[in-house]
Scaffold this motif. Structure first.
Motif, PDB file in Angstrom:
ATOM      1  N   GLN A  99       0.828  -1.212   0.000  1.00 51.24           N
ATOM      2  CA  GLN A  99       0.000   0.000   0.000  1.00 51.24           C
ATOM      3  C   GLN A  99       0.859   1.257   0.000  1.00 51.24           C
ATOM      4  OE1 GLN A  99      -3.265   0.068  -0.414  1.00 51.24           O
ATOM      5  NE2 GLN A  99      -3.318   2.287  -0.364  1.00 51.24           N
ATOM      6  N   GLU A 100       1.881   1.286   0.861  1.00 54.90           N
ATOM      7  CA  GLU A 100       2.733   2.481   0.883  1.00 54.90           C
ATOM      8  C   GLU A 100       3.470   2.644  -0.453  1.00 54.90           C
ATOM      9  OE1 GLU A 100       6.260   2.659   3.276  1.00 54.90           O
ATOM     10  OE2 GLU A 100       6.041   4.795   3.644  1.00 54.90           O
ATOM     11  N   LEU A 103       1.148   4.313  -2.836  1.00 54.96           N
ATOM     12  CA  LEU A 103       1.005   5.728  -2.485  1.00 54.96           C
ATOM     13  C   LEU A 103       2.220   6.541  -2.925  1.00 54.96           C
ATOM     14  CD1 LEU A 103      -0.900   7.667  -0.604  1.00 54.96           C
ATOM     15  CD2 LEU A 103       1.006   7.457   0.981  1.00 54.96           C
ATOM     16  N   ARG A 107       2.309   9.506  -5.727  1.00 53.79           N
ATOM     17  CA  ARG A 107       2.730  10.855  -5.314  1.00 53.79           C
ATOM     18  C   ARG A 107       3.886  11.358  -6.178  1.00 53.79           C
ATOM     19  NH1 ARG A 107       3.609  15.108  -5.097  1.00 53.79           N
ATOM     20  NH2 ARG A 107       3.622  16.672  -3.442  1.00 53.79           N
ATOM     21  N   MET A 275       8.953  11.225   4.300  1.00 52.30           N
ATOM     22  CA  MET A 275       7.886  12.122   4.756  1.00 52.30           C
ATOM     23  C   MET A 275       6.628  11.362   5.174  1.00 52.30           C
ATOM     24  SD  MET A 275       8.199  14.794   1.590  1.00 52.30           S
ATOM     25  CE  MET A 275       9.801  15.484   1.131  1.00 52.30           C
ATOM     26  N   VAL A 276       6.577  10.057   4.888  1.00 51.96           N
ATOM     27  CA  VAL A 276       5.383   9.255   5.190  1.00 51.96           C
ATOM     28  C   VAL A 276       5.624   8.364   6.416  1.00 51.96           C
ATOM     29  CG1 VAL A 276       3.763   7.525   4.303  1.00 51.96           C
ATOM     30  CG2 VAL A 276       4.621   9.320   2.783  1.00 51.96           C
ATOM     31  N   THR A 277       6.680   7.563   6.377  1.00 53.99           N
ATOM     32  CA  THR A 277       6.944   6.638   7.491  1.00 53.99           C
ATOM     33  C   THR A 277       8.411   6.624   7.932  1.00 53.99           C
ATOM     34  OG1 THR A 277       7.311   4.832   5.926  1.00 53.99           O
ATOM     35  CG2 THR A 277       5.070   5.051   6.819  1.00 53.99           C
ATOM     36  N   VAL A 278       9.249   7.490   7.379  1.00 60.31           N
ATOM     37  CA  VAL A 278      10.694   7.578   7.679  1.00 60.31           C
ATOM     38  C   VAL A 278      11.436   6.338   7.181  1.00 60.31           C
ATOM     39  CG1 VAL A 278      12.491   8.023   9.394  1.00 60.31           C
ATOM     40  CG2 VAL A 278      10.270   9.137   9.612  1.00 60.31           C
TER      41      VAL A 278
ATOM     42  N   GLN B  99       5.754   9.990  12.426  1.00 60.59           N
ATOM     43  CA  GLN B  99       5.680  10.630  11.110  1.00 60.59           C
ATOM     44  C   GLN B  99       4.348  10.337  10.429  1.00 60.59           C
ATOM     45  OE1 GLN B  99       7.835  12.827   9.913  1.00 60.59           O
ATOM     46  NE2 GLN B  99       6.633  13.121   8.069  1.00 60.59           N
ATOM     47  N   GLU B 100       3.929   9.065  10.440  1.00 61.92           N
ATOM     48  CA  GLU B 100       2.644   8.750   9.805  1.00 61.92           C
ATOM     49  C   GLU B 100       1.491   9.444  10.540  1.00 61.92           C
ATOM     50  OE1 GLU B 100       0.920   4.838  10.055  1.00 61.92           O
ATOM     51  OE2 GLU B 100       0.103   4.964   8.028  1.00 61.92           O
ATOM     52  N   LEU B 103       1.281  12.927   9.273  1.00 59.78           N
ATOM     53  CA  LEU B 103       0.729  12.932   7.913  1.00 59.78           C
ATOM     54  C   LEU B 103      -0.789  12.733   7.924  1.00 59.78           C
ATOM     55  CD1 LEU B 103       1.792  12.764   4.785  1.00 59.78           C
ATOM     56  CD2 LEU B 103       1.125  10.381   5.026  1.00 59.78           C
ATOM     57  N   ARG B 107      -3.632  15.394   6.742  1.00 61.53           N
ATOM     58  CA  ARG B 107      -4.536  15.033   5.642  1.00 61.53           C
ATOM     59  C   ARG B 107      -6.000  15.154   6.052  1.00 61.53           C
ATOM     60  NH1 ARG B 107      -7.475  14.987   2.427  1.00 61.53           N
ATOM     61  NH2 ARG B 107      -7.670  13.884   0.430  1.00 61.53           N
ATOM     62  N   ARG B 110      -6.915  18.816   5.984  1.00 61.72           N
ATOM     63  CA  ARG B 110      -6.833  19.502   4.693  1.00 61.72           C
ATOM     64  C   ARG B 110      -8.004  19.108   3.808  1.00 61.72           C
ATOM     65  NH1 ARG B 110      -5.569  19.681  -0.544  1.00 61.72           N
ATOM     66  NH2 ARG B 110      -3.958  21.070  -1.340  1.00 61.72           N
ATOM     67  N   GLY B 129       7.896  18.305   6.035  1.00 61.17           N
ATOM     68  CA  GLY B 129       7.924  17.272   4.992  1.00 61.17           C
ATOM     69  C   GLY B 129       6.538  16.720   4.701  1.00 61.17           C
ATOM     70  N   ALA B 130       5.808  16.369   5.749  1.00 59.73           N
ATOM     71  CA  ALA B 130       4.453  15.824   5.563  1.00 59.73           C
ATOM     72  C   ALA B 130       3.552  16.848   4.888  1.00 59.73           C
ATOM     73  CB  ALA B 130       3.871  15.403   6.912  1.00 59.73           C
ATOM     74  N   ARG B 132       4.491  19.241   2.886  1.00 62.50           N
ATOM     75  CA  ARG B 132       4.895  19.383   1.488  1.00 62.50           C
ATOM     76  C   ARG B 132       4.327  18.226   0.673  1.00 62.50           C
ATOM     77  NH1 ARG B 132       9.894  20.548   2.313  1.00 62.50           N
ATOM     78  NH2 ARG B 132      10.894  18.582   1.819  1.00 62.50           N
ATOM     79  N   LEU B 133       4.390  17.018   1.211  1.00 69.48           N
ATOM     80  CA  LEU B 133       3.839  15.872   0.493  1.00 69.48           C
ATOM     81  C   LEU B 133       2.360  16.083   0.182  1.00 69.48           C
ATOM     82  CD1 LEU B 133       4.812  12.327   0.538  1.00 69.48           C
ATOM     83  CD2 LEU B 133       2.415  12.665   1.096  1.00 69.48           C
ATOM     84  N   LEU B 134       1.655  16.747   1.082  1.00 68.65           N
ATOM     85  CA  LEU B 134       0.209  16.960   0.919  1.00 68.65           C
ATOM     86  C   LEU B 134      -0.118  18.304   0.265  1.00 68.65           C
ATOM     87  CD1 LEU B 134      -0.877  15.651   4.433  1.00 68.65           C
ATOM     88  CD2 LEU B 134      -1.210  14.471   2.252  1.00 68.65           C
ATOM     89  N   ASP B 135       0.905  19.021  -0.203  1.00 63.62           N
ATOM     90  CA  ASP B 135       0.685  20.364  -0.771  1.00 63.62           C
ATOM     91  C   ASP B 135      -0.086  21.250   0.192  1.00 63.62           C
ATOM     92  OD1 ASP B 135       1.953  19.932  -3.215  1.00 63.62           O
ATOM     93  OD2 ASP B 135       0.165  18.986  -4.064  1.00 63.62           O
ATOM     94  N   VAL B 276      -2.817   4.457   3.472  1.00 68.16           N
ATOM     95  CA  VAL B 276      -1.378   4.762   3.517  1.00 68.16           C
ATOM     96  C   VAL B 276      -0.565   3.503   3.817  1.00 68.16           C
ATOM     97  CG1 VAL B 276       0.421   6.145   4.651  1.00 68.16           C
ATOM     98  CG2 VAL B 276      -1.819   7.157   4.188  1.00 68.16           C
TER      99      VAL B 276
END
Lengths: 416, 416
Positions: A99-100, A103, A107, A275-278, B99-100, B103, B107, B110, B129-130, B132-135, B276
């Protein structure tokens, strides 16, 4: 993923129902001690094959690690030995399940709202879920009897571009698709690769079930046939390793600009992953790594028993369907099903509407669960189909479950 | 996260350099056998406390699990015992590291490009970082001497709204911030909570270091003071459990509309998580669960030795700085540093420009690594500051590293 929540709720309300719904793997060979063994095997490997001292071994398991992962070399060896896919370990990124990986790839391909992804429809809900999270448009392409309708693909590419959008990639499961169980034949594989090159799109090849064939031989994956780096290979170890490790990976050997030092799409995925899970749990990777090492880095070897089990389950299901609805009967009633060459799923077509309401009734009145196919269609579709999974269920339960399913079908047919 | 890649590359080129750069935890107490013990402890718990049979225990570890996680109850107990935070386990979602969690929360907040997040600046790079990934737009708020400049927060809220944007939340690390080491005093905590209520924003409280104080007592977290459900608590177990498990969590007990059956923000996060990573590795959760169970569900107990170590390291670093730059000398040169009450970081202010080029020179000529502070500023800032981490480094290396750092500083001061 709302469909999965709906299913879980119904399953919780009916704990005694027999379930053809879950695509989870067979549990008969799960063994807690194997986790300890896999961990020790991986630690030994770090010490003996990679020459690490004790502090380095411990650090590898305990600390944060490389974002790309600590078992990319073992996975590359597995891909070479089992799948005839030959790639540099640097083009792999270990992810938290497939799944990751999905994603991250989406992205990376999405620069703005004009970038869209195509998917063979019916489609795995993980693809549509990831796209929704990223606000990325998904364009469905008809599956058809060949696993993908290439004429419709050409047409969808044309229309998408005419709308001012940029089709970046096509997602598909070429071997025993979830949900349909369909596979691409060799000619279609070659044609699809040529079309991807011509149309300048990537192919996102997801392959969680390819190992589990009825026949002794398997067709090559798209990635094994890929001479132009058109294919991003999405690997899952949930069905062939163990789901609880949540370890998957992406092979992304495409050169891209601005991807950092390595210059590959994999390097871009690695930056996004940070940026998602390191990084993916090195403990979980160690368990998978140990399992690979104990099996000569061949998942085919590690899954010999599972392969036999799934073949047996599929036989039981197909024979059971045949017994309950012989050819003449099913022609008269308008019932049909496909005969997949492997994987986890069979799709049953029925002459009445299949929706969540019917599933709720099926659970309540007949004690049998399955998955309404309409959940896998981005647009409308699948309203006369249900997906039967035979991976986790035992042969005895398959038999009892089919009796219950027949009661439901008979009732619905009578009510028409 | 480009800063982390830059740092890794420099570190790889200079393997003998002494590093004050890494915020990783101390490794002296890592022990591979403890992983096996934690796993067994958790399995025993499932069997004895939750009444599972062997198949259920094995299934819990091996199969896919609940998206919210399998140790939410243990984490809720830990929060009650260690942090005086009392929440229903259903308001927790176990994530792949903090981190997740960051994120997922961003999300969820947003809805479109007008939803923005504010952050105390300098800020943890995982937040930026998170986003930026999600704009998602990030609006920096001045930190100031109190850990957050509430006047600037009010001003940024006003300006953001005047621009037609919707400020949804403020991210901060109230205890021993990364990178600055700063903490909020009690009065500021209360004022911030009142301001969040008044301005109708959430507070995203990230607390990876709060346990590691110099003093014996700790101030309550924002979540412990939160009577109006204004705080989403982001938990990391990387520093207090083990990094290699990649287990974190979010506490999100806010009622929201359209969040599914539970009706909490946590339920919305759970749905997003399914897109995710599907779920957090139950194996990794089992290891953390076992560690909690072996310590009465108190991370304070599990980390008694680590707490002492970090206190000792901080003393060594502060004494070492004092010895090399006594008060009169540092006043003359324009050198200064803060004295944090705990955590992992001290910030050194110097009278010359600090950038990646200086770091490269520091590694090459002096064999010492640290983190340029400008990486933590969304806008311009931090160009005369460097972050020194003392968590992973030993006291002997601290001493040697400070000698090397002094050589760099002397050289730069002379060159002015």
């Amino acid at each position: 993923m709302a469909s999965m929540n709906m299913l879980s709720e119904i399953a919780e309300r009916h704990p005694d129902a027999i379930s053809f719904a879950s695509g989870s793997p067979y549990e008969g060979y799960f063994d807690t001690e194997s986790l300890h063994r896999h961990l020790r095997t991986f630690c030994d490997h770090l010490a003996h094959d990679r020459g690490m001292d004790e502090a380095q071994v411990t650090r590898t398991l305990f600390q944060y690690g490389r974002t790309k992962g600590v078992i990319t070399d073992l996975l590359a060896t597995y891909l070479a030995r089992d799948e005839n896919i030959h790639v540099d370990p640097e083009s792999l990124v270990v992810t938290v399940g497939c799944q990751e990986a999905i994603l991250l790839v989406l992205r990376a391909l999405r620069r703005d709202a004009r970038d869209v992804v195509l998917t063979v429809s019916p489609s795995y809900v993980g693809l549509t879920g990831a796209a929704r999270l990223l606000d990325m448009t998904v364009v469905p392409v008809r599956e058809g009897p060949l696993g993908i309708d290439l004429d419709d693909l050409t047409e969808q590419l044309r229309r998408t571009r005419a709308d001012g959008l940029r089709p970046r990639a096509l997602y598909l499961v070429p071997d025993f698709s979830n949900p349909s169980g369909r596979s691409l034949d060799m000619a279609t594989r070659h044609r699809l690769l040529a079309l991807a090159e011509e149309a300048d799109i990537l192919l996102l090849e997801d392959n969680p079930y390819g190992l589990y064939t009825r026949a002794e031989t398997r067709p090559p994956t798209l990635k094994a046939l890929d001479t132009r780096r058109r294919v991003v290979y999405l690997g899952s170890l949930a069905k062939t390793g163990l789901p609880g490790a949540r370890v998957g990976f992406a092979v992304a050997d495409q050169p891209v600009t601005g991807a950092g030092p390595g210059g590959l799409l994999a390097d871009q995925l690695s930056t996004l992953k940070s940026m998602v899970t390191v990084n993916t749990s090195p403990l979980a990777q160690a368990v998978i790594g140990g399992k690979l090492l104990e099996n000569d880095c061949r998942l085919s070897l590690a899954n010999r028993r599972e392969t036999e089990i799934y073949r047996h389950h599929l036989d039981c299901l197909l024979n059971g369907l045949d017994k309950r609805w012989p050819a003449a009967v099913r022609a008269r009633l308008g019932i049909d099903w496909n005969v997949p060459g492997g994987g986890f799923f069979v799709v049953l077509t029925v002459p009445f509407r299949v929706d969540d309401e019917l599933l709720a009734r099926s659970a309540r009145r007949h004690g049998v669960l399955w998955m309404p196919m309409h959940h896998f269609y981005a647009g409308a579709g699948g309203h006369r189909q249900l997906r039967l999974s035979y991976s986790r269920i035992t042969p005895e339960r398959i038999d009892e479950g089919l009796d219950r399913l027949k009661a439901l079908v008979d009732e619905e047919c009578r009510a028409r």
